[in-house]
Structure formats: structure tokens, C-alpha cells
Write an enzyme that holds these catalytic residues in place. Structure first.
Site, PDB file in Angstrom:
ATOM      1  N   HIS A 374     -21.389  15.719 -55.942  1.00  0.00           N
ATOM      2  CA  HIS A 374     -20.512  14.933 -55.060  1.00  0.00           C
ATOM      3  C   HIS A 374     -21.133  14.599 -53.712  1.00  0.00           C
ATOM      4  O   HIS A 374     -20.451  14.031 -52.858  1.00  0.00           O
ATOM      5  CB  HIS A 374     -19.203  15.678 -54.797  1.00  0.00           C
ATOM      6  N   LYS A 571     -18.735   9.802 -41.323  1.00  0.00           N
ATOM      7  CA  LYS A 571     -17.634   8.871 -41.591  1.00  0.00           C
ATOM      8  C   LYS A 571     -17.354   7.961 -40.389  1.00  0.00           C
ATOM      9  O   LYS A 571     -16.659   6.970 -40.502  1.00  0.00           O
ATOM     10  CB  LYS A 571     -16.378   9.639 -41.990  1.00  0.00           C
ATOM     11  N   LYS A 677      -7.312   3.885 -52.752  1.00  0.00           N
ATOM     12  CA  LYS A 677      -5.865   3.984 -52.536  1.00  0.00           C
ATOM     13  C   LYS A 677      -5.389   2.841 -51.635  1.00  0.00           C
ATOM     14  O   LYS A 677      -4.333   2.242 -51.864  1.00  0.00           O
ATOM     15  CB  LYS A 677      -5.503   5.342 -51.926  1.00  0.00           C
TER      16      LYS A 677
HETATM   17  C1  Z15 Z   1     -16.018  16.632 -50.824  1.00  0.00           C
HETATM   18  O1  Z15 Z   1     -14.744  16.337 -50.546  1.00  0.00           O
HETATM   19  C2  Z15 Z   1     -16.887  15.664 -51.280  1.00  0.00           C
HETATM   20  C3  Z15 Z   1     -18.180  16.009 -51.558  1.00  0.00           C
HETATM   21  C4  Z15 Z   1     -18.606  17.313 -51.380  1.00  0.00           C
HETATM   22  O2  Z15 Z   1     -19.858  17.662 -51.664  1.00  0.00           O
HETATM   23  C5  Z15 Z   1     -17.729  18.275 -50.922  1.00  0.00           C
HETATM   24 CL1  Z15 Z   1     -18.263  19.883 -50.717  1.00  0.00          CL
HETATM   25  C6  Z15 Z   1     -16.438  17.943 -50.640  1.00  0.00           C
HETATM   26  C7  Z15 Z   1     -16.366  14.279 -51.496  1.00  0.00           C
HETATM   27  C8  Z15 Z   1     -17.304  13.158 -51.088  1.00  0.00           C
HETATM   28  O3  Z15 Z   1     -17.618  13.268 -49.730  1.00  0.00           O
HETATM   29  C9  Z15 Z   1     -16.617  11.829 -51.331  1.00  0.00           C
HETATM   30  O4  Z15 Z   1     -17.481  10.761 -51.040  1.00  0.00           O
HETATM   31  C10 Z15 Z   1     -16.161  11.728 -52.780  1.00  0.00           C
HETATM   32  O5  Z15 Z   1     -15.358  10.585 -52.964  1.00  0.00           O
HETATM   33  C11 Z15 Z   1     -15.352  12.948 -53.166  1.00  0.00           C
HETATM   34  O6  Z15 Z   1     -16.060  14.131 -52.894  1.00  0.00           O
HETATM   35  C12 Z15 Z   1     -14.992  12.952 -54.646  1.00  0.00           C
HETATM   36  O7  Z15 Z   1     -16.105  12.723 -55.437  1.00  0.00           O
END
Ligand code: Z15
Length: 839
Positions: A374, A571, A677
Site C-alpha cells: 500500500h 498529502k 468517494k
Molecule cells: C494506509 O492508510 C495506506 C498505506 C499504508 O502503507 C498504510 Cl500503513 C496506511 C493507504 C495509502 O496511503 C492510500 O494511498 C491507499 O489508498 C490506501 O492505503 C488503501 O490502499
């Protein structure tokens, strides 16, 4: 299985069953019955919370009928099952979602109205289970909804944190954290299953012994043992009978009392063991995308993974399946590296506890796991020091060494002795200090590795996981994220749902590609009129919420420009604030300026230890304070920070947005899901070429998307040629003015020290290149303002955005996982009454 009675009718002749019937009269009767027998109240004494609980139990009864039937069918058929392992599940409130998926929202609303109650007020009483930080946890929740809706047998496995993500207060413009006591008033959506408790070992040492065949085996003698108690929550699909299970584990002491210690007169010592065991699942780590090498966190990860795998083995034994078929029974998905220790744990269970040999165990393990990455951010990549790892999981470290040794042999075989490559691929990082690299363990132990957006998957293969891609390219794939239209359109935006359904029927709720059919109405004045009316009403609703929670009055006819997400430098909420300051200065310089009135709305939590993120929150609130009270500005610009962003608070937000801010530095946001969303609910996006923004832009059309900024390539090139942020500042008077104001205390009552760390960071290092993207962003925002003045054009763009977002349903994403990675098929569930046709 109980035989349910005829449903959905109040014939008067035949009375519906109180636990399953869905007619309005039945629902009222069942509700009052639950108020009496579950809450122990009669209406005159009942609080709003009592009414919420009575309704929750009424809905739960209807869920249980489907849940028990589903379990019976899965057991009978021994169905292939997805096990989704995630340290976070950010489910949001259950009641409203279950009403939608049961298809009884309207009946229940009517039943409550007839009892002189307001369903909205009761829904507001639910404490949401905030068992996640942000995108990753919420993605897991959307995926559970789609898996159930697509009738895929699924178990979600995670941790039942006693305290979820903290509640956010804003005091004097600063974030203040408050413990999230979500279980305080009880949780009607879960059922404890103590009969399926398992034990989990920690620490100690290993020793060799010989098995019955005289082969060497390893025995782990732990230092301590903790009990895992499963708590199950039903996850109902949309308008199907499938109700899957979210199984969350709570840690307890093996005996609630250490009687030996007690008998020695050490009462406190006896209770102490209970306290330390229960600490394990006390609290969710509130960091999104930064790992902290804390022992308790590794304990949490191993704890829930071990519980989950032991639970799967129990299910196999109960269904009399041989363990050699583990990978045929279960497809186990690793949601990031948080559960990656599962690779070593499954090996340990098969080798040490079930006496299997290495080669078959390793083949089963690799065929079992899939790994979803992710993030590319280096600070988020988990690595555990060998010291900590070996003290907590000595046996797993041995197994990891063995996996590594065999893996690196294969690497040598394929590429020869290239020590650089071997060092880069090794599961052990020996650069400074020694660490176990969890992403490497996940890659080697899985048969598929996926990123979460096209760009992200491409960058994974070209950068972070390049060496792995070169070694086993066939393992790599992309699955672009999606979100569930049930929660994010139907539940959040009932008015838009009704309008769409009145035009094209309701098939789009299950097949979001179908929403494309509203395109024919994009230029229809009547339809446009209704579209605009709905957006306006949704904005009025949010204006009331903002007034209530912040005291700021905003104009629903202004452009609602919204950025809601975790606060993080990449962000770039502070880029958005630089735009706010720029607009403010433009009005101040020309008080009669005819600009498009805007309301800038922010919300999001900062990790408690992330100083700069907290300072960004303070900056937003400081700018808001100056802008909102300035009489020269009037209704032309407002800046608002809505406290305590969570699933519940977010639901009214997406439907009220005109403009969605998706302005991360290119290459940094793996996917983003808020972007989806917003666009589904008719907001236009201002965004960079990052994550899924790229795919959203391709889907809705470049002419219906406000694009700006550096590309990933530009970012890399600029960094290489030497990036000098201060030059942009010196050469751009508008930018200089804004930064100087922040530095000089204009927004901080003359305090020049407050924002100095942020200003220095931007002018000297600017790791996320705000200075380079500032002017393109301002210019693009000017385009937005211009376009908003052409109401018909904007409305058409808005309608086309919703119409073309079909791809971004989590149903599409889950179908791809099912076909490409999990190889699972739907297993339809019929209720007993439907099968026999009686009732
Ligand atoms: C998190 O919320 C995301 C990635 C990570 O490595 C961790 Cl630890 C937490 C997010 C991403 O920042 C985001 O871009 C993506 O849409 C989301 O995961 C789901 O894949």
C-alpha cells in the site's frame, strides 16, 4: 436451523415471526419487545440510546438468520474461503449499513416514525468501531462489503482493540487526543466465541528433538502464553443472504488468576499477569504510514496472525480436510506487511505442530498467501531489529533464516554471485544494524504481489520491489482500489440515490458500471435542475454541521472546496492553505474583487507524534481565525476545520462537495480512496497525476478534471538536478507574501516562532515540492473558479463524473482479486424458507 416464517407481508391473517419479519407492524412489535427484554425499559423511561440498542437488536435478529444459514452452507459444502488478514478494519457505524443491505431502510424509517421516533437520531447514537487509521483500514471494510455482496465465503481476521483511533478535539487550534472508549455502552454487533479461544506463545527458546520417524524437529519453549478470544461480527452483503464473519481477537491471560501467586499471598502479582496480557489488544497504534519499532506492535501483529492461522487449522480439522489442502481451502491475503509474520507462522505450525517436512510446507505456504503493498514511502516499510525479533519470536527467526538461505540460493542460481543484488534481496537488512525486512518476507512467501493503482504497481516494480520483480515477474500484478457504493452513495447520499434510481432503476447499486446510463441526462435541464437541488440540500446539511461543531457560518451557495484525509506532509494540506492565503490577499488588495465565493473545508487526524502534521492543523485553524472574522472578506471566503474526522462524520461530507482536493506530490499517494468517494457523489477533482487520480481522470475524461502539477518523472528529475525551493519563493511575489505572513506572525498574533519550523522546512528542504507546484496549483484553482460560474457546464461535468465512476466500485476490485489471485467462486446462500418454498 430455525424455519423462518413468510416475510415482508403483513397479511393480518398470518403473523410474521418477530425475529425475521420485515413488515412495518412486525418491526414495531419486535423493536418494543427488544426495548423491554434486552434493554429492560419501557418507553417512558427509555433514553435515545436505549432506543438505538432496541433497534440494533431488532436488526441483529434479522442478520443472525442469514448468518447462521450462511455458516451452515459453508460448513456443509466445505467452501473455498478468503481469509483477509488486516491489522485494521475501519468499519464505520453498522446500523445504517445493515438497514441498506437488508433492504429494510424505508420500512424501519416508517416504523420509527409511527412510534414517534426519528431514525436519524437513533443512527447518530451508534459509537463507530474506529479500528483503523485511514485508507488501509477503510479499504478492508469496503472489501468485506463487496465480498459478502458477491457471495464469496470470507473471514476477516484482525484485532479487537479496546481503544480504537483516538477522538480528536481542537483546543486553541491544536489537536488534542482523547481515548476512544467505543465499547463503553456495549457492542450489539458482536458475539464472543470463547469456545474457540487459542493460545499464543511469546519469547523463550527452542530445542531440537526427534519425531516418531527419527527426523529432527524443533520445539518452542515460550516465556509466556496469551489467550486469544474471538469476537465475531456478521457482515451482510447487499440484498443477498450471504452474511460473512469479521473475527477480531482479544488478548486475555490464560487463567484470569495465577493461583500459585495467589496462594503465596501475592494477590497483586496474580492480577498483574492478567493486566499485562490484556495490554496486548488495548490500543490501536495511531500512525498512518510511519512504522515505530515498538515491541507491543510486533506482539499485536504476531498475536492476531497466530490466532487467525490456528483458527483456520481448526476449521480444516473440523471439516476433516487434510492439512496438505490448506491452500485449497484458504486464500489468505496480507493487507500490507502488518500480518506478514503469517508466512513464518504457517511454516511453524505445519513443521513443528503438524510434523510436516519443509518442502511440502513451503509449497503450501507460498500457494496460500497473496501480499498487497500500500505504499512506497520508505518510512512506512516495516523492519524489526533482530534483537527484538529474536527475543519475542525465536523460532520464527530460525524459520526466516532458513527461508532466506534457500531463497538466496535460488537467486545465486539465476543471477550468479552478485553480492549487491543478494544484499538488496535478503530478508535481513545488514546495512546499519540488523533487521528483518517484512516486505521481503511477504514477497518471498506469497504467490502474488499487488499494488493498489496502476501507477503505484508500476513504481513498485521499477523502484521499491525492482529486484523482486526481476527475480519473479510473474508474481506481480495491479489491482486498482475501489470503494463500496452501498455506504458511499446509497447510505451517504439518499437523495442522489433516489434521483439516479428514478431514472435508471436500482441495478447500478450492485453493478456500478450501469450508472453510466445517467449520461443521457447530463444535458437535460430538468435533470440538471434536480441534480443541483440535491447538491444544494447536501451543502445546507453540512453548513448546519459546521455551524454546530465549529460555530462558523458558511454560505451554501459558495463553492465547497473540501480536503478530508489524514494530515500528512505528502498529502499537502499546507499547499491548500497557501491557496487560501492567496485568495485572502487578493481580496484584501482589491476589496471589490468579484471572485467566486468559496468555503474551504478541512478535516483529518494527525498522528500524535507527528509534530509537523500537528503544526499544519494549527496553521489551518490560525488562517481560519483571521480569514473568517475579517469584515473585508465577508462571505467570499471561509476556512473551516471540522474536528474528529471519522467514518460517521465523513458520510455527509462527500455528498456536499463541489471540489475534491487530491493534491499529493506525484508518486507519493499509492492510490487514495477519498478521491473516489467524492467523484461518485458528483464532486469535480483538482488533482495531481498521482495514485488513482490518473485512472479517475481517464475514466471521467480530461475535460472533466482539473489537473495540475509535477509528474512523478518531473519530481525525480527536479530532485536530481538540485531542487532549490527558496528560488520559487523569491521569484513569486504572491507566494512570497503568503509565506512571509506565516513567518511574521500575521496568523499567530505576532508570534514569529510558532510556524518557523514549517516555514524553514518549506524554504530549505521542501521534501514534497510545494514551492514548485504552488503557481500551477493557483492557476488551476483560477480555472476552477471560472468554470464554477458557468453553472450548466459545471453541472454537466458533475453528472459525468458520477456517471463514469463505475470502475471504482470495490465490487470490481474484488472480482479482480477473486479471478487473478484467490481463485474463488461465489457460494449463494438460500434461506430455509426459500429452499422449501413454504413459510
Ligand atoms: C494506509 O492508510 C495506506 C498505506 C499504508 O502503507 C498504510 Cl500503513 C496506511 C493507504 C495509502 O496511503 C492510500 O494511498 C491507499 O489508498 C490506501 O492505503 C488503501 O490502499
Amino acid at each position: 436451523i430455525q424455519e423462518p416464517q413468510l416475510q415482508g407481508q403483513d397479511t393480518g391473517m398470518q403473523c410474521e415471526d418477530d425475529r425475521t419479519g420485515i413488515g412495518v407492524e412486525t418491526l414495531k412489535r419486535a423493536f418494543l419487545d427488544n426495548l423491554f427484554y434486552v434493554q429492560g425499559k419501557f418507553p417512558a423511561l427509555a433514553t435515545k440510546h436505549d432506543y438505538y440498542m432496541a433497534l440494533a437488536y431488532t436488526v441483529r435478529d434479522r442478520l443472525l438468520q442469514r448468518w447462521v444459514n450462511t455458516a451452515a452452507i459453508y460448513t456443509q459444502q466445505g467452501s473455498r474461503t478468503v481469509a483477509y488478514l488486516s491489522a485494521e478494519f475501519l468499519m464505520g457505524p453498522h446500523l445504517g449499513n445493515n438497514l441498506i443491505n437488508l433492504g429494510i431502510y424505508n420500512q424501519v424509517q416508517q416504523a420509527m416514525t409511527e412510534l414517534k421516533l426519528d431514525l436519524k437520531e437513533l443512527l447518530a447514537k451508534e459509537e463507530e468501531p474506529g479500528l483503523g487509521n485511514g485508507g488501509l483500514g477503510r479499504l478492508a471494510a469496503c472489501y468485506l462489503d463487496s465480498l459478502a455482496s458477491l457471495e464469496i465465503p470470507t473471514l476477516g481476521y484482525g484485532i479487537r482493540y479496546e481503544f480504537g483511533i483516538f477522538d480528536q478535539l481542537i483546543r486553541n487550534g491544536w489537536q488534542v487526543e482523547k481515548t476512544d472508549k467505543w465499547l463503553r455502552y456495549g457492542n450489539p454487533w458482536e458475539i464472543a466465541r470463547p469456545e474457540w479461544a487459542v493460545s499464543v506463545k511469546f519469547g523463550g527458546r527452542t530445542e531440537a528433538h526427534k519425531n516418531a520417524q527419527g527426523r529432527y524437529r524443533v520445539r518452542w519453549i515460550p516465556h509466556k502464553v496469551v489467550l486469544g478470544i474471538p469476537y465475531d461480527t456478521p457482515i451482510l452483503g447487499y440484498k443477498v443472504n450471504t452474511a460473512n464473519t469479521l473475527r477480531l481477537w482479544k488478548a486475555e491471560a490464560p487463567e484470569s488468576f495465577d493461583f500459585e501467586a495467589f496462594n503465596r499471598g501475592n494477590y497483586y502479582g496474580a492480577v498483574d499477569q492478567k493486566v499485562t496480557s490484556e495490554n496486548l489488544t488495548k490500543v490501536l497504534y495511531p500512525n498512518d504510514e510511519t512504522y515505530e519499532g515498538k515491541q507491543l506492535r510486533l506482539e499485536q501483529q504476531y498475536f492476531f496472525v497466530s490466532c487467525a492461522l490456528q483458527d483456520m487449522l481448526r476449521i480444516m480439522l473440523r471439516q476433516k480436510l487434510p492439512l496438505e489442502q490448506f491452500h485449497e481451502k484458504f486464500a489468505v491475503q496480507l493487507n500490507d506487511t502488518h500480518p506478514a509474520i503469517a508466512v513464518a507462522e504457517l511454516m511453524r505450525l505445519l513443521l513443528d505442530e503438524h510434523d510436516m517436512d519443509w518442502e511440502p510446507a513451503w509449497e503450501i505456504t507460498q500457494k496460500t498467501f497473496g501480499y498487497t503493498n500500500h505504499t512506497l514511502l520508505p518510512e512506512a516499510l516495516e523492519k524489526w531489529s533482530l534483537k527484538l525479533f529474536s527475543s519475542l519470536l525465536p523460532r520464527h527467526l530460525e524459520i526466516i533464516y532458513e527461508i532466506n538461505w534457500r531463497f538466496l540460493e535460488q537467486v545465486r542460481h539465476k543471477f550468479g554471485t552478485d553480492e549487491g543484488r543478494i544484499g538488496r534481496l535478503s530478508l535481513i537488512d545488514e546495512n546499519d544494524g540488523k533487521f528483518v525486512r517484512m516486505a521481503h518476507l511477504a514477497c518471498v512467501g506469497s504467490h502474488k504481489i499487488n499494488g493498489v493503482a496502476a501507477l503505484h504497481s508500476e513504481l513498485l516494480q521499477k523502484t521499491t520491489l525492482l529486484d523482486f520483480y526481476e527475480f519473479f515477474p510473474e508474481k506481480f500484478t495491479n489491482i486498482t482500489n475501489g470503494v463500496t457504493p452501498r455506504r458511499w452513495i446509497v447510505l451517504s447520499n439518499p437523495k442522489l440515490t433516489n434521483l439516479i434510481t428514478s431514472c435508471i432503476g436500482d441495478n447500478w447499486i450492485k453493478h456500478l458500471e450501469d450508472v453510466q446510463r445517467i449520461e443521457t441526462y447530463a444535458e437535460d435541464p430538468g435533470f440538471q435542475q434536480e441534480w443541483q437541488q440535491i447538491k444544494r440540500e447536501n451543502k445546507v446539511n453540512v453548513a448546519e454541521i459546521l455551524l454546530d461543531r465549529t460555530g462558523v457560518k458558511v454560505d451554501p451557495d459558495s463553492l465547497f472546496d473540501i480536503q478530508v484525509k489524514r494530515i500528512h506532509q505528502y498529502k499537502r494540506q499546507h499547499l491548500n492553505i497557501l491557496h487560501a492565503i492567496t485568495l485572502y490577499n487578493q481580496i484584501k488588495q482589491n476589496p471589490n474583487l468579484d471572485i467566486t465565493p468559496r468555503t474551504l473545508i478541512f478535516a483529518g487526524k494527525a498522528a500524535p507524534g507527528y509534530y509537523i502534521a500537528k503544526l499544519i492543523i494549527k496553521l489551518i485553524n490560525s488562517v481560519a481565525e483571521v480569514v473568517n472574522k475579517d469584515p473585508d472578506i465577508g462571505d467570499r471566503l471561509k476556512v473551516v476545520f471540522l474536528p474528529d474526522y471519522n467514518v460517521k462524520n465523513s458520510q455527509p461530507i462527500y455528498p456536499a462537495a463541489d471540489l475534491s482536493e487530491q493534491i499529493s506530490t506525484a508518486g507519493k499517494e499509492a492510490s487514495g480512496t477519498g478521491n473516489m468517494k467524492f467523484a461518485m457523489n458528483g464532486a469535480l477533482t483538482i488533482g495531481t497525476l498521482d495514485g488513482t487520480n490518473i485512472e479517475i481522470r481517464n475514466a471521467v475524461g480530461a475535460e472533466n478534471f482539473f489537473l495540475f502539477g509535477l509528474t512523478t518523472e518531473d519530481v525525480g528529475a527536479l530532485r536530481l538536478t538540485g531542487y532549490r525551493p527558496r528560488e520559487y519563493y523569491k521569484e513569486n511575489p504572491q507566494l512570497k507574501q503568503a509565506i512571509d505572513q506565516i513567518a511574521s506572525g500575521y496568523f499567530s498574533h505576532g508570534d514569529r516562532s510558532l510556524f518557523k519550523p514549517l516555514v524553514d522546512l518549506l524554504l530549505d528542504k521542501d521534501p514534497f515540492m510545494l514551492m514548485a507546484d504552488y503557481q500551477p496549483y493557483i492557476d488551476c484553482q483560477q480555472q476552477v473558479s471560472q468554470t464554477y460560474r458557468d453553472r450548466d457546464r459545471w453541472l454537466q461535468m458533475s453528472i459525468l463524473n458520477t456517471a463514469r465512476m463505475g470502475k471504482f466500485s470495490s465490487d470490481r476490485a474484488i472480482r479482480e482479486y477473486c479471478q487473478q489471485i484467490w481463485k474463488v467462486q461465489p457460494v449463494p446462500v438460500q434461506l430455509a424458507a426459500e429452499k422449501t418454498g413454504d413459510g
